[in-house]
Design a protein around this motif. Structure first.
Motif, short mmCIF file in Angstrom:
data_model
loop_
_atom_site.label_atom_id
_atom_site.label_comp_id
_atom_site.label_asym_id
_atom_site.label_seq_id
_atom_site.Cartn_x
_atom_site.Cartn_y
_atom_site.Cartn_z
N ASN A 60 0.82 -1.21 0.00
CA ASN A 60 0.00 0.00 0.00
C ASN A 60 0.85 1.26 0.00
O ASN A 60 0.70 2.14 0.82
N SER A 62 2.55 4.43 -2.52
CA SER A 62 2.34 5.05 -3.82
C SER A 62 3.62 5.74 -4.27
O SER A 62 4.38 6.25 -3.45
N SER A 64 5.55 8.86 -6.07
CA SER A 64 5.25 10.27 -6.27
C SER A 64 6.40 10.90 -7.05
O SER A 64 7.48 10.31 -7.19
N THR A 154 -2.85 -1.32 -12.26
CA THR A 154 -1.79 -1.37 -11.24
C THR A 154 -0.50 -1.89 -11.81
O THR A 154 0.57 -1.65 -11.25
N GLU A 174 -4.20 -0.65 -4.09
CA GLU A 174 -2.83 -0.51 -4.56
C GLU A 174 -2.68 0.73 -5.44
O GLU A 174 -3.66 1.23 -5.99
N ASP A 175 -1.46 1.19 -5.53
CA ASP A 175 -1.18 2.33 -6.38
C ASP A 175 -1.54 1.98 -7.82
O ASP A 175 -1.26 0.88 -8.29
N HIS A 179 -5.12 6.65 -9.97
CA HIS A 179 -4.70 7.40 -8.80
C HIS A 179 -3.58 8.39 -9.15
O HIS A 179 -3.62 9.57 -8.78
N GLN A 180 -2.60 7.88 -9.89
CA GLN A 180 -1.47 8.74 -10.26
C GLN A 180 -1.91 9.90 -11.15
O GLN A 180 -1.44 11.03 -11.01
N PRO A 351 3.11 3.51 -11.26
CA PRO A 351 2.54 2.99 -10.01
C PRO A 351 3.52 2.08 -9.28
O PRO A 351 4.30 1.35 -9.90
N TYR A 352 3.45 2.14 -7.97
CA TYR A 352 4.47 1.53 -7.12
C TYR A 352 4.65 0.03 -7.38
O TYR A 352 5.77 -0.46 -7.46
#
Lengths: 1101, 221
Positions: A60, A62, A64, A154, A174-175, A179-180, A351-352
């Protein structure tokens, strides 16, 4: 009352008081015992699944823009640097857009409905080769829409356990790309499949979801999108536009790819792509993709190439690709690769948890031009990508031990070697060499492969515990079935519960949390062990040695067949061919019955009738009776074999069976193009439906159960036919082609909704009535017509009410011999005096007092389950009825042959052979109703029967689909107690010679015999249920063992794991419905007791 | 007792001859059929074995005089018996074919193969019954019960028939496996299973009867 039910004989009724003196039937202990055994099985299954089904831990965190991907790296930030290549993107997801749909072959002059329907792709690619590309886009299994959306947002691999979430999709934590994009300030506009809305709640700038669940609806989602797509594109209030079309997928589910509707749908999509391309600007990337493919029948979910290979089409108004042939192109693009590609092209962080790798042709090989901020070159993109993947790997290995240590160190060394090379070449200012690019690619692929293989992570201890509990539960069933009497459960249960609490507390103290599964495991194991120990002691108590031999049944042919069946679950070939294997074994065991009887010399009358056989040469032992019974038995075997053979034509096909054609009866009638064929199929289905109803009613009438005014009888008389009419009308309405009655469309829509609901309501009412008052006995009081004289012993009769003559010939049954005798002893003096004043009593249908409600419930359930199936399977259900009847009669005939020749003792116990046959038939009809142990073959259409507009919740559709999938398990489990009753029913025909009715040899009391010995009745019921559970439980155990041993097998996720899940769910459903069947028997017993009690004061007045 | 032992010796030699004839029948077609192999030209092998077993069985049973004593010796009676036997044999072939189809053999795809297997099974089982018991179905049914055997030949019949049928049954097991072997094709594994089962029966029968000669008491004769 039916006219043919006029009886003649009448008997006196007397002495019901003494029913109080008889030992009572143990109802609750039997049910409690059963529930406990089932619970132990469930615990075993739960434990095993806890260890077997893979769980991937979600990271969990992310990414950046400010992240430093490698701690020692001071090269500035990696993400969000420079101007992104594209400012905006349009992502058109066409659900189930298979690669075959997207390819264009100009030479194909007679294209199938799904071929050559997207010419726009080919046109664009030939006219603008540097603007566009088409790739096969390979999804990872499971190929279900929600898993795919998770995968391509993801960038990670979904695990098997996610499959179950398809209907209750919850938000992605999850990232991910959406989301991004949101964090980078991009306005994401979404329209289409509402699954997205539940996966990304409140993440979109604007969202226009449309309901996705109704597979029959081809147009709502697509038309909704088309209404909004072009206005949105022409406006400026968006940066990323995602449109998810569902029409192609729904068309595949409903009609299959090879249908004109598919051509229409694809042509529509072609126009959509055309108009979107026309509206694109230079800073916008267009992605057209399918999330998965489809099989030839239009389904998906598995991992065959047909399902995994979708299409990916990329287009930009500005040239982005190298000229064709200038660079090596990837042959196939894995679906996860879209994530880093889109992220880097749009200038957002990857994404991570992504493990995909960037799609190289979209990046320039060298950033030659010294323009202000050059776009990322291939090597740079790969380098950022690798750093991100390496960071994810480091994080993941810290929180989880999934990935083997040696693999970790290899990957780590690999990465540090590549990074030092990369840095050194960067310091020298040289462009990265092609070798470096390929080693970066190699590193990314290696990580992906490592993750893919190690996310098959198991928990061996839990699996072993689950197997132990399952094995113990099987032993438990054997012990119960061989000992018969259960004994008290309190001790084991209390100890088990205590131990479970102890384990829970210990875990809480030691680790701060307690794992429910270990508590349950402790409970199950300890209570099992205690019970088995007591059973062992009991068995040894009888004899000084050989206790174990007492407990174990002898290895006989039925158990050998069961063994073969269990062994067959260990091989993928046999699991794939399971339907035929079950049929083969059933046929073998069915043919074994007469052979065995002949070997024991029971099939033919004894060679010389002069020789006295046994002590009393009875008149019924005439060769004619034996011969008739043998012929009946052979006829049953023939019917069994015939219905087995015919049932083979209803099988579906697995992907693994290459040259297999699924049965024509499996597709709904509305798919049939030829109207004459459709009418023929419809008539066949309705005829078999009528036959089903008629057979049940005929049976009930034959045994005199349709005479009284009881609610259950009303259910049999009126509900059964009216439900059939509902069904027939529903089929007629739902199979009319949509185009034919446009004017009646509204009416048809209404009928499609109301008819099945009415049928469900009527069925519920029927079953409710059966439970409310299950007695289907008609009591006919009469004035005594007997002359005064010597007081005759009072008698009951359990009339079948056929015809007077047949009735006299058939059954003047003698009830309660023992009871009567005890009455004579006790109330001797008054009995004679009261004898005449009591009215005579005839009870119609008393002989089938247990089986009639059971059979009625069975028939009602069968109709309900049939409603959930495609129309053509009515034939298969009729075969099921036939085969069940044949099995019951086979059992009854062999029992009465044994009785006739004095080898059978008149015990009620049901031997293994009919039970194994019965349980195998459940498996066989699972296949013969078109089901297969694969997720693709689940008949989702069942969820829409009566709910054509879809559902709001998930419970109801899941229930409907479960009922549809395990209908044969349900029917055979509910009908299991019939095996106990049938030989008693057939004594009317064969002349059973129980030991209870020695002197009145010609009397038949049928099921009332069970009430004579209530203790034996209850223990036999328990034994029956335990044996049935054992047979199914052994299969669950065998498939669990197979899955555990073969957990690294190539086929484990496509064959063994689904097989285990189906077997386990089948067991759960079977056991639940077996308990239901037994509970109904208990309910009838209560009602019969009450009835007798009520009769007593009435009659003695 | 001596009688039994003499009979067992006769049975051993008879069985040796039958087994030998199967081997010969396996090898002989090399000289007549081109590209002969048991898998490749399976039907040739199958017919050759069926034929040789049939001929050898009939000859042996005739020579040993085990066949049931006929009451009449008229020619017409003999002819009618022969015709009856032939009819029984054909019926048994059809019966086996039906059973094989019911077991899951495809009805339309390979009818010749299925029927050939039915003929082979009939040669291994029905023909021996015909030779030993005559065209009398009642007697056949009687023989296949626990107390039904009336001579060591009846017991032998039980054992070889059971061996053949079990061998065929087991022979069906490899068919669904994905090994891609030539002998997995229908009906090769089944006919090989039947032959091996029959051979095992031939081998086991004298030994079993010898070991159990004290327990075996034949009522009549």
């Amino acid at each position: 009352m039916d006219g043919n039910a006029t009886g003649q004989g009448q008997e006196l009724l007397k002495g019901l008081r003494s029913s109080q003196k008889l030992p009572r039937m143990k109802r609750l202990p039997v049910l409690a015992m059963l529930l406990w055994v089932c619970a132990v099985f469930y615990v075993g299954i739960f434990l095993f699944f806890g260890g077997f089904l893979l769980v991937r831990l979600e990271v969990n965190r992310s990414s950046s823009c400010d992240d430093l991907l490698t701690p020692r790296d001071e090269g500035g930030r990696d993400f969000c640097r420079g101007e992104p290549r594209f400012r905006r993107a349009v992502v058109l997801i066409i659900d189930a857009l298979k690669i075959d749909f997207a390819r264009f072959d100009a030479r194909n002059l007679a294209p199938k409905p799904y071929e050559n329907k997207l010419p726009v792709l080919e046109e664009v690619m030939s006219s603008q080769p540097t603007h566009s590309r088409l790739y096969p886009f390979r999804a990872d299994p499971p190929t279900t829409t929600m898993q795919r959306i998770k995968g391509f947002t993801t960038g990670s691999l979904p695990t098997f356990i996610d499959v179950g979430n398809n209907f209750a999709s919850s938000a992605i934590l999850e990232d991910n790309l959406v989301h991004q994009l949101g964090r980078a300030g991009k306005r994401v506009v979404f329209m289409g499949d509402d699954t997205w809305e539940s996966l990304f709640p409140k993440k979109f700038h604007r969202s226009l979801p449309f309901p996705s669940f109704n597979v029959k609806d081809l147009h709502t989602v697509d038309n909704g999108i088309l209404q909004h797509l072009y206005p949105t594109m022409e406006g400026s209030d968006w940066d990323v536009l995602i449109a998810h079309f569902l029409g192609v997928d729904h068309c595949g589910h409903r009609f299959g790819p090879d249908h004109p509707a598919m051509a229409d749908k694809l042509t529509q999509m072609d126009e959509v792509i055309r108009s979107v391309i026309g509206r694109l600007e230079n800073d916008t990337l267009l992605v057209v993709m399918g999330d998965h493919g489809m099989t030839d029948s239009g389904d998906h979910g598995g991992e065959s190439l047909k399902e995994t290979d979708a299409a990916l089409f990329l287009y930009s108004s500005a040239p982005v690709f190298p000229a064709p042939g200038a660079q090596a192109e990837p042959e196939v693009v894995p679906q996860t690769d879209l994530v880093p590609t889109l992220a880097l092209l749009l200038g957002i962080p990857i994404p991570y948890s992504n493990i995909g790798q960037v799609l190289l042709p979209l990046f320039p090989q060298h950033t030659g031009s010294p323009g202000a901020p050059p776009p990322l070159s291939q090597a740079e993109a790969l380098w950022i990508n690798s750093k991100q993947v390496s960071r994810f790997l480091e994080t993941y290995t810290q929180i989880s031990k999934d990935i083997p240590a040696e693999m970790q160190s290899v990957l780590r060394e690999d990465f540090s070697r590549i990074s030092s090379e990369f840095r050194s070449s960067a310091q020298r200012g040289l462009p990265a060499s092609p070798e470096l690019v390929s080693s970066l690619q190699g590193y990314l692929s290696a990580v992906r492969e490592t993750c893919r293989s190690s996310w098959a992570r198991f928990h061996p201890l839990k699996m072993a515990a689950g197997l132990a509990v399952l094995a113990g539960a099987c032993a438990l069933c054997l012990a119960v079935s061989e000992l018969g009497d259960a004994g008290s459960l309190r001790g084991p249960l209390a100890t088990g519960a205590g131990l479970a609490v102890g384990v829970g507390v210990a875990q809480l103290v030691a680790g701060g949390y307690s794992d429910v599964s270990w508590c349950l495991g402790a409970f199950a194991l300890s209570s099992q062990a205690l019970f088995l120990r007591r059973a062992w002691l009991t068995a040894r108590g009888g004899q000084s040695k050989g206790g174990l031999r007492e407990l174990l049944p002898q290895l006989s042919a039925p158990l050998l067949v069961l063994l073969v069946r269990c062994a067959a679950l260990m091989s993928d070939s046999y699991v794939i061919a399971e339907g035929r294997v079950a049929t083969f074994l059933l046929c073998s065991l069915g043919l074994y019955v007469p052979l065995r009887l002949n070997w024991d010399g029971l099939l033919l009358p004894p060679a010389d009738p002069q020789k006295p056989l046994g002590l009393q040469p009875s008149p019924s032992l005439s060769p004619a009776v034996v011969r008739r019974e043998s012929l009946a038995l052979l006829a049953c075997v023939a019917v069994l074999a015939g219905s087995l053979y015919l049932s083979l034509s209803f099988h579906g096909c697995r992907e693994e069976q290459g040259s297999c054609q699924p049965s024509a009866f499996l597709s709904p009638l509305s798919r049939l193009q030829d109207s004459r064929l459709r009418n023929l199929h419809y008539l066949l289905s309705v005829a078999s439906l009528a036959a089903w109803t008629y057979a049940l009613r005929r049976w009930l009438r034959h045994y005199g159960n349709l005479n009284c005014q009881a609610p259950a009888v009303a259910a049999a008389r009126w509900l059964l036919p009216s439900v059939s009419v509902c069904l027939a009308l529903h089929w007629a309405v739902s199979s009319t082609p949509e185009e034919s009655f446009r004017s009646l469309a509204q009416l048809i829509g209404l009928a499609v909704e109301t008819l099945p609901r009415a049928a469900f309501a009527l069925l519920g009412l029927g079953v409710g009535l059966v439970w409310l008052d299950p007695l289907m006995v008609f009591l006919k009081p009469r004035q005594p017509a007997q002359p005064r004289g010597p007081p005759l012993p009072p008698r009951y009769r359990a009339s079948t009410g056929i015809s007077p003559q047949a009735e006299l010939h058939h059954l003047i049954p003698q009830l309660y011999q023992r009871m009567r005798r005890s009455l004579e002893d006790d109330d001797g003096p008054e009995g004679g005096a009261e004898g005449d004043t009591r009215p005579a009593v005839e009870a119609y249908g008393l002989g089938t007092v247990y089986s009639a409600p059971l059979l009625l419930q069975w028939g009602l359930l069968g109709l309900g389950l049939l409603l959930l199936h495609p129309e053509g399977l009515a034939l298969s259900f009729l075969l099921l009825l036939l085969e069940a009847g044949a099995l019951l009669h086979l059992h009854a005939s062999s029992t009465s042959l044994g009785l006739l020749q004095g080898t059978h003792t008149g015990e009620f116990a049901v031997p293994w052979t009919p039970l194994v046959l019965w349980a195998l038939a459940a498996t066989q009809f699972f296949h013969a109703t078109g089901h297969l142990p694969t997720f693709t073959s689940i008949q989702w259409g069942a969820a829409f029967v009566g709910f054509p507009k879809g559902h709001t919740g998930t419970l109801l559709p899941a229930t409907l689909v479960t009922l549809n999938t395990f209908s044969s398990h349900i029917l055979f489990a509910v009908g299991c107690p019939l095996l106990l009753f049938w030989p008693l029913l057939c004594e009317a025909r064969g002349g059973r010679r129980g030991r209870g009715s020695g002197e009145e040899g010609e009397d038949v009391v049928m099921e009332m015999r069970l009430r004579e010995r209530p203790e034996q009745f209850s223990s036999t019921l328990l034994q029956l249920a335990a044996r049935y559970l054992f047979i199914h439980g052994a299969q669950v155990l065998a498939s669990a063992v197979a899955a555990a041993i073969l957990r690294r097998h190539l086929m484990v996720w496509s064959v063994f794991a689904p097989k285990l899940m189906f077997e386990a769910s089948g067991f759960v459903v079977s056991s639940a419905f077996l308990c239901l069947g037994l509970a109904l028997v208990m309910r009838v017993d209560v009602a019969v007791s009450r009835w007798f009690k009520r009769l007593l004061p009435e009659q003695s007045r | 007792m001596r009688d039994v032992e003499i009979n067992i010796k006769g049975m051993v030699s008879a069985h040796t001859i039958i087994a030998f004839s199967i081997f010969i029948a396996t090898l002989m077609p090399h000289f007549f059929v081109e590209n002969y192999s048991v898998y490749g030209t399976h039907l040739a092998w199958l017919y050759s074995v069926s034929g040789s077993v049939a001929v050898v069985n009939i000859t042996i049973f005739w020579l040993l005089g085990i066949s049931p004593p006929t009451k009449k010796h008229t020619l017409s009676y003999k002819v009618s018996r022969l015709v009856k036997s032939c009819l029984h044999f054909v019926a048994s072939c059809l019966f086996f074919h039906l059973v094989l189809v019911l077991y899951g053999a495809t009805l339309l795809e390979a009818p010749l193969e299925t029927f050939s297997l039915a003929v082979l099974l009939s040669c291994f089982t029905t023909l021996r019954c015909l030779c030993a018991l005559g065209p009398n179905v009642q007697a056949w049914i009687r023989v296949f019960s626990r107390d039904g055997a009336m001579s060591i030949w009846d017991t032998c019949l039980q054992i070889t028939t059971a061996g053949t049928l079990i061998g065929t049954w087991l022979g069906a097991f490899p068919i669904p496996l994905d090994w891609d072997r030539p002998w997995q094709a229908w009906p090769i594994s089944c006919s090989l299973g039947a032959t091996f089962g029959f051979l095992m029966g031939l081998l086991v029968a004298p030994g079993w009867i010898y070991w159990h000669r004290k327990q075996l008491t034949y009522k009549c004769k």
